[in-house]
Design an enzyme around this catalytic site. Sequence first.
Site, PDB file in Angstrom:
ATOM      1  N   GLU A  85     -56.995  27.852 -11.497  1.00 14.89           N
ATOM      2  CA  GLU A  85     -56.741  28.955 -12.442  1.00 14.89           C
ATOM      3  C   GLU A  85     -57.887  29.084 -13.442  1.00 14.89           C
ATOM      4  O   GLU A  85     -58.179  28.135 -14.179  1.00 14.89           O
ATOM      5  CB  GLU A  85     -55.418  28.692 -13.183  1.00 14.89           C
ATOM      6  CG  GLU A  85     -55.033  29.820 -14.121  1.00 14.89           C
ATOM      7  CD  GLU A  85     -53.627  29.635 -14.727  1.00 14.89           C
ATOM      8  OE1 GLU A  85     -52.750  29.033 -14.091  1.00 14.89           O
ATOM      9  OE2 GLU A  85     -53.433  30.119 -15.854  1.00 14.89           O
ATOM     10  N   LYS A 272     -45.199  25.445 -19.025  1.00 15.42           N
ATOM     11  CA  LYS A 272     -46.113  25.685 -17.899  1.00 15.42           C
ATOM     12  C   LYS A 272     -47.546  25.607 -18.408  1.00 15.42           C
ATOM     13  O   LYS A 272     -48.426  25.052 -17.758  1.00 15.42           O
ATOM     14  CB  LYS A 272     -45.813  27.047 -17.262  1.00 15.42           C
ATOM     15  CG  LYS A 272     -46.517  27.272 -15.930  1.00 15.42           C
ATOM     16  CD  LYS A 272     -47.889  27.882 -16.042  1.00 15.42           C
ATOM     17  CE  LYS A 272     -48.521  28.153 -14.686  1.00 15.42           C
ATOM     18  NZ  LYS A 272     -49.874  28.693 -14.776  1.00 15.42           N
ATOM     19  N   ASP A 288     -49.653  11.226  -9.094  1.00 11.94           N
ATOM     20  CA  ASP A 288     -48.541  11.916  -8.437  1.00 11.94           C
ATOM     21  C   ASP A 288     -48.072  12.998  -9.420  1.00 11.94           C
ATOM     22  O   ASP A 288     -47.208  12.758 -10.265  1.00 11.94           O
ATOM     23  CB  ASP A 288     -47.429  10.904  -8.139  1.00 11.94           C
ATOM     24  CG  ASP A 288     -46.241  11.552  -7.447  1.00 11.94           C
ATOM     25  OD1 ASP A 288     -46.155  12.794  -7.441  1.00 11.94           O
ATOM     26  OD2 ASP A 288     -45.396  10.804  -6.926  1.00 11.94           O
ATOM     27  N   HIS A 385     -58.379  36.167 -20.449  1.00 13.31           N
ATOM     28  CA  HIS A 385     -58.108  35.922 -19.031  1.00 13.31           C
ATOM     29  C   HIS A 385     -58.886  36.884 -18.149  1.00 13.31           C
ATOM     30  O   HIS A 385     -59.410  36.510 -17.115  1.00 13.31           O
ATOM     31  CB  HIS A 385     -56.607  36.095 -18.736  1.00 13.31           C
ATOM     32  CG  HIS A 385     -55.847  34.832 -18.953  1.00 13.31           C
ATOM     33  ND1 HIS A 385     -54.598  34.614 -18.461  1.00 13.31           N
ATOM     34  CD2 HIS A 385     -56.174  33.701 -19.609  1.00 13.31           C
ATOM     35  CE1 HIS A 385     -54.189  33.416 -18.801  1.00 13.31           C
ATOM     36  NE2 HIS A 385     -55.124  32.850 -19.513  1.00 13.31           N
TER      37      HIS A 385
HETATM   38  C1  MEV Z   1     -50.603  30.747 -17.995  1.00 15.46           C
HETATM   39  O1  MEV Z   1     -50.991  29.966 -16.888  1.00 15.46           O
HETATM   40  C2  MEV Z   1     -50.014  29.884 -19.093  1.00 15.46           C
HETATM   41  C3  MEV Z   1     -49.433  30.654 -20.286  1.00 15.46           C
HETATM   42  O2  MEV Z   1     -48.455  31.572 -19.828  1.00 15.46           O
HETATM   43  C4  MEV Z   1     -48.799  29.621 -21.206  1.00 15.46           C
HETATM   44  C5  MEV Z   1     -47.997  30.209 -22.328  1.00 15.46           C
HETATM   45  O3  MEV Z   1     -47.470  31.333 -22.218  1.00 15.46           O
HETATM   46  O4  MEV Z   1     -47.834  29.489 -23.332  1.00 15.46           O
HETATM   47  C6  MEV Z   1     -50.500  31.442 -20.996  1.00 15.46           C
END
Ligand code: MEV
Length: 442
Positions: A85, A272, A288, A385
């Site tokens: 990513e 995430k 792992d 991004h």
């Molecule tokens: C994207 O890979 C991760 C985000 O969505 C994390 C977040 O929203 O805090 C940008």
Amino acid sequence: MSETVTSRLAGFHKLPMDERLAQLARMFRLSPGDLEQLRGTEALQPVLANQMIENAVGTFSLPLGLGLNLQVNGRDYLVPMAVEEPSVVAAVSFAAKIVREAGGFIAEADESMMIGQIQVTRYGDPTEATEKILAHKEQILALANSFHPAMVARGGGAKDVEVRVLPAPEGPRGEPLLVVHVLIDTQEAMGANLINTVAEGVAPLVEQITGGKVYLRILSNLADRRLSRATCRIPLSLLADFEMPGEVIAEGIAQASRFAEADPYRAATHNKGVMNGIDSVAIATGQDWRAIEAGAHAFACRGGQYRPLSTWYLEEGHLVGRIELPMALGMVGGPIKVHPGVQLALKLVRANSVRELSMVFAAVGLAQNFAALRALGSIGIQKGHMALHARCVAVTAGARGDWVEKLADLLVKAGHVKVEKAREILASLSAEDAAAATGTTL
Ligand code: MEV
């Protein structure tokens, strides 16, 4: 390698890859073999891959980047990150740079205490069975430790036995669940195999003690006795950006944290982001990562509601961030000695122990989260991004060499980061430029 290794490598991202490698080679005294490893020509050989898994048909690569600027407990770390990513490596490096100016991350980690679970059924009375097991604790521990004498000699091994009685799930089988936990200090190992051997090994004794029947004997990935924590405390003045004062950026981050604390839908995305950083280092260092993921998310639910692993708040002119999560890592066993790339990644990260490594992981998670919330709570993430995504789009459209960056810039300036737009730009070039841009001959 000396302690003077710094993670503050100004201008590193602007260097051609060969120059980055040359710089690394000087800093870490990398061998020609190490460099070939990084270039991918000495990557995991099919013969090794074939020994690692079944039905192997090849190997699979990911980009390996270096997270920069990280300082944890006063020590600098270059963080190898394997990830597809865009923006993950840049985000960690950016966040770590700000935190570094604020004194760096402070981190700590528990001992490597893991849990082996033994499920006991048909044991009769739960209170009596519990008492019997606890009365035989020393015998269970002695048997558990007989399976790993070397680890015991190093100070690790089985340390305690606990019993949990859990309400029966709905349905006809009314017996409450009796679960025996053997707590095992796995030291420098993640410990899965070791724990499973112990759980299977002591099961007959547990059956004998309780008169019951054992079913599952396996580690728990909710490694909540093996937590890692990191904090940082950033003066608001360091946060000013996007033509906004630090107070405004900090408020956006604190609001993002409140949102995640209140709402599991947001907490999942927040976490995430945390795991974007942690998984990338985990993959590069041969961990792992499914176990780490499972532990992190189960821990995030420990109070009955899924919550963020990290939180942020304002305190006396500072933005304070904290993270805490299970961190079942290993520096021995698993693919660590087998996979040459993993050995090199561990050489770069320079952690002297698994606990030190787990503190680096926690700091990386917090840094990653900081970078995401900083953008989300202010200008949004799409701008940043898109700039990175544009490079991927440029390559997909056929750009090669210097033209990847050039075309990506043009796409961002056009405000239209799409493959069709990239192809349109390439088509509008003179025949000579188009050949250079796509690496073709006229
Ligand atoms: C994207 O890979 C991760 C985000 O969505 C994390 C977040 O929203 O805090 C940008």
